[in-house]
Design a protein around this motif. Structure first.
Motif, short mmCIF file in Angstrom:
data_model
loop_
_atom_site.label_atom_id
_atom_site.label_comp_id
_atom_site.label_asym_id
_atom_site.label_seq_id
_atom_site.Cartn_x
_atom_site.Cartn_y
_atom_site.Cartn_z
N TRP A 185 30.30 51.12 53.63
CA TRP A 185 31.10 49.99 52.77
C TRP A 185 32.93 49.56 53.31
CZ3 TRP A 185 30.83 49.25 46.65
CH2 TRP A 185 29.57 48.62 46.74
N LEU A 186 32.68 48.70 54.09
CA LEU A 186 34.10 48.64 54.26
C LEU A 186 34.76 47.29 53.10
CD1 LEU A 186 36.28 48.15 56.70
CD2 LEU A 186 35.10 45.87 57.45
N GLY A 187 35.43 47.90 52.98
CA GLY A 187 36.25 47.66 51.33
C GLY A 187 37.95 46.90 52.17
N ILE A 188 38.46 45.85 50.97
CA ILE A 188 40.23 45.71 51.73
C ILE A 188 40.50 45.19 50.33
CG2 ILE A 188 39.43 44.52 53.57
CD1 ILE A 188 40.08 41.71 52.57
N LEU A 189 41.74 44.83 50.01
CA LEU A 189 42.13 44.94 48.85
C LEU A 189 43.07 44.03 49.51
CD1 LEU A 189 42.64 45.87 45.77
CD2 LEU A 189 44.45 47.32 46.80
N SER A 190 43.24 42.82 48.89
CA SER A 190 44.09 41.41 49.18
C SER A 190 44.53 41.14 48.00
CB SER A 190 43.19 40.45 49.91
OG SER A 190 42.11 39.80 49.01
N GLU A 191 46.47 40.57 48.53
CA GLU A 191 46.64 39.70 47.14
C GLU A 191 46.40 38.43 47.30
OE1 GLU A 191 50.87 41.44 48.40
OE2 GLU A 191 50.76 42.48 47.07
N THR A 192 45.30 37.85 46.73
CA THR A 192 44.22 36.44 46.46
C THR A 192 44.27 37.01 45.45
OG1 THR A 192 42.43 37.42 47.50
CG2 THR A 192 43.74 36.59 49.54
N PRO A 193 43.91 35.53 45.01
CA PRO A 193 42.68 34.82 43.20
C PRO A 193 41.81 35.55 43.49
CG PRO A 193 43.36 32.96 44.18
CD PRO A 193 44.21 34.28 45.53
N PRO A 194 40.76 36.44 42.47
CA PRO A 194 39.34 35.86 43.30
C PRO A 194 38.62 35.49 43.31
CG PRO A 194 40.22 37.69 41.00
CD PRO A 194 41.02 36.73 41.27
N VAL A 195 37.37 35.46 44.21
CA VAL A 195 36.58 33.72 44.26
C VAL A 195 35.84 33.54 43.01
CG1 VAL A 195 34.45 35.42 45.04
CG2 VAL A 195 35.05 33.17 45.70
N SER A 196 35.98 34.19 42.28
CA SER A 196 35.02 34.47 40.74
C SER A 196 35.38 34.97 39.54
CB SER A 196 33.11 34.40 41.18
OG SER A 196 32.27 34.82 39.83
N ASP A 197 35.38 34.04 38.30
CA ASP A 197 35.43 35.03 37.78
C ASP A 197 34.61 36.70 36.78
OD1 ASP A 197 37.05 32.67 36.72
OD2 ASP A 197 35.76 31.94 35.39
N GLU A 198 33.06 36.27 37.78
CA GLU A 198 32.15 37.28 37.70
C GLU A 198 32.12 37.75 38.87
OE1 GLU A 198 31.96 38.70 34.20
OE2 GLU A 198 31.36 36.33 33.73
N LEU A 199 31.84 39.45 38.71
CA LEU A 199 31.44 40.29 40.00
C LEU A 199 30.27 39.64 40.70
CD1 LEU A 199 33.40 42.18 38.09
CD2 LEU A 199 32.25 43.97 39.91
N ILE A 200 30.51 39.63 42.30
CA ILE A 200 28.87 38.86 43.14
C ILE A 200 28.49 39.66 43.86
CG2 ILE A 200 28.12 36.66 44.72
CD1 ILE A 200 30.57 35.31 44.02
N TYR A 201 26.74 40.56 43.55
CA TYR A 201 26.81 41.48 44.13
C TYR A 201 25.75 40.10 45.05
CZ TYR A 201 28.01 45.20 41.65
OH TYR A 201 28.97 46.03 40.70
N ALA A 202 25.68 40.74 46.21
CA ALA A 202 24.86 39.51 47.23
C ALA A 202 23.61 40.90 48.16
CB ALA A 202 25.94 39.30 47.77
N TYR A 203 23.10 40.23 48.95
CA TYR A 203 21.92 40.92 49.55
C TYR A 203 21.81 39.66 50.44
CZ TYR A 203 18.11 41.72 52.25
OH TYR A 203 17.32 41.57 53.49
N HIS A 204 22.08 39.98 51.17
CA HIS A 204 21.87 38.84 52.87
C HIS A 204 21.28 39.70 53.25
CE1 HIS A 204 23.22 36.41 56.35
NE2 HIS A 204 22.83 35.06 55.37
N GLU A 205 20.20 39.17 54.70
CA GLU A 205 19.68 39.70 56.13
C GLU A 205 20.73 40.25 56.63
OE1 GLU A 205 19.37 35.52 58.62
OE2 GLU A 205 17.56 36.69 57.14
N ARG A 206 22.34 39.50 57.00
CA ARG A 206 22.76 40.25 57.95
C ARG A 206 23.65 41.54 56.53
NH1 ARG A 206 24.97 37.17 62.01
NH2 ARG A 206 26.76 38.68 61.32
N GLY A 207 23.69 41.78 55.44
CA GLY A 207 23.53 42.99 54.58
C GLY A 207 24.48 42.58 53.63
#
Length: 390
Positions: A185-207
């Motif tokens: 897992w490549l993870g980053i921390l950024s000083e930006t507002p979250p994209v969603s109120d809930e956590l999003i777990y996503a499967y995609h053919e790219r990963g």
């Protein structure tokens, strides 16, 4: 130096056990290989089960958690753009999880131990455990080149996967079970507002991708990368572009990007050591088990280990009852394996495995379809995610 409980490892599990024991008048000394500043610089998980939150409150370190912790009643599972919301509150009768970073948990515990004059030795080296078969084991170590020794009734290994505690158990006395995943897992921390109120777990053919948060102005994002990838291979621009490809279009369109303030790659593995007790040594947390972060179980499993061991030591020191100590390994491992199953199954569902063929991918799609269409499946998922009872 003499104490009742010698704790190797000054991360959250070692500090939490020390704090709980102190509140009951049981002495302990914590030995930490690194400095406090180094421990607090490590970015780790941030989703706490209700049981973990209750244990922190019992340890009288829940004030900041209750003030700024972000309570969540569900998560979104997305499979190739199709979303399924898992509503914990509805499915479990009111359970929630709380987003509160492990760094903050550790900082709260350090402050509490310092306020109560808890004994923590930092920058210890050459740690070795001796005489575990006796009623007075001891730990030898060095600080600034000076030899030291800590005598105690029990030794608790909270020193992680690479620590000395598990290695002290002879090979023929322990079994180790492991599955290493072919990605990280490549993870980053950024000083930006979250994209969603809930956590999003996503499967995609790219990963796989995960959208998480630490606060209303601090976001944590992850993407699945090849096991051989290096952080320097991933510019911020490349990361944001890849994340947008893997999450739903509506989320990608509102994603606020910005410079990363932390970036790292974590390998994924499932690992369990049995037993978690040998003679007068007790293993806690990553010293005994590792879970892939998909199920948000690492810190929570360490907390449940602490719960079982704390209750066992309390019974021993207050009532002379050894049964809890005798049962610790079996009791902790029962919960560990159930959590390992959940994290393993969620990892299998949501990640791209290079070796998988068409049939396996069809099964993965069918698993998601069943989760989306079945309340029973969602209830089982929610029960595991919010945390099984102690």
């Amino acid at each position: 130096m003499r104490t009742q409980v010698g704790i190797i490892g000054g991360g959250p599990s070692g500090l939490l056990l020390s704090q709980l024991l102190h509140l009951q008048g049981i002495e302990s000394v914590v030995l930490e290989r690194k400095t406090q500043e180094y421990v607090l610089s490590r970015i780790r998980a941030g989703v706490l089960e209700a049981g973990t939150c209750d244990l922190l409150r019992k340890a009288k370190v829940g004030q900041n958690l209750d003030m700024v912790g972000d309570v969540h009643s569900g998560i979104d599972i997305v499979f190739n753009g199709e979303a399924c919301n898992i509503n914990f509150t509805r499915l479990t009768g009111g359970d929630t999880v709380t987003v509160y970073g492990q760094t903050e948990v550790t900082r709260d515990l350090y402050k509490a131990r310092e306020a109560m004059n808890g004994v923590i030795e930092y920058s210890v080296d050459d740690v070795a455990i001796h005489d575990l078969h006796t009623t007075s084991p001891h730990i030898s170590y060095k600080v600034d080149g000076q030899d030291k020794q800590l005598e105690c009734d029990f030794v608790v290994g909270c020193d992680g996967y690479h620590g000395v505690s598990r290695q002290t158990i002879p090979h023929h006395q322990r079994e180790e079970y492991e599955s290493v995943y072919p990605f990280g897992w490549l993870g980053i921390l950024s000083e930006t507002p979250p994209v969603s109120d809930e956590l999003i777990y996503a499967y995609h053919e790219r990963g796989f991708a995960l959208c998480s948060m630490r606060s209303p102005t601090l976001s944590r994002y992850y993407v699945q990368v090849d096991a051989g990838d290096k952080v320097e291979d991933w510019s911020d621009e490349r990361f944001w572009d890849e994340l947008k490809r893997r999450i739903p279009k509506q989320a990608a369109d509102r994603l606020v990007t910005g410079p990363s303030i932390e970036k790292s790659i974590a390998p994924l593995r499932s690992f369990v050591c049995e037993p978690m007790r040998w003679q007068n040594l007790f293993l806690v947390g990553d010293a005994a088990h590792i879970v892939p972060p998909t199920g948000a179980k690492g810190l929570n499993l360490a907390a449940s280990d602490v719960h079982y061991l704390y209750e066992a030591m309390l019974a021993y020191y207050q009532k002379g009852d050894k049964q809890g100590l005798e049962n610790y390994s079996d009791q902790a491992l029962s919960r560990v394996w159930k959590s390992e199953r959940f994290a393993w199954s969620l990892t299998k569902l949501l990640h791209y495995f290079p070796e998988d063929g068409v049939f396996t991918n069809k099964m993965r799609q069918a698993e998601f379809d069943y989760l989306k269409s079945s309340q029973a499946a969602q209830s089982s998922f929610a029960e595991s995610y919010v945390g099984l009872p102690y």
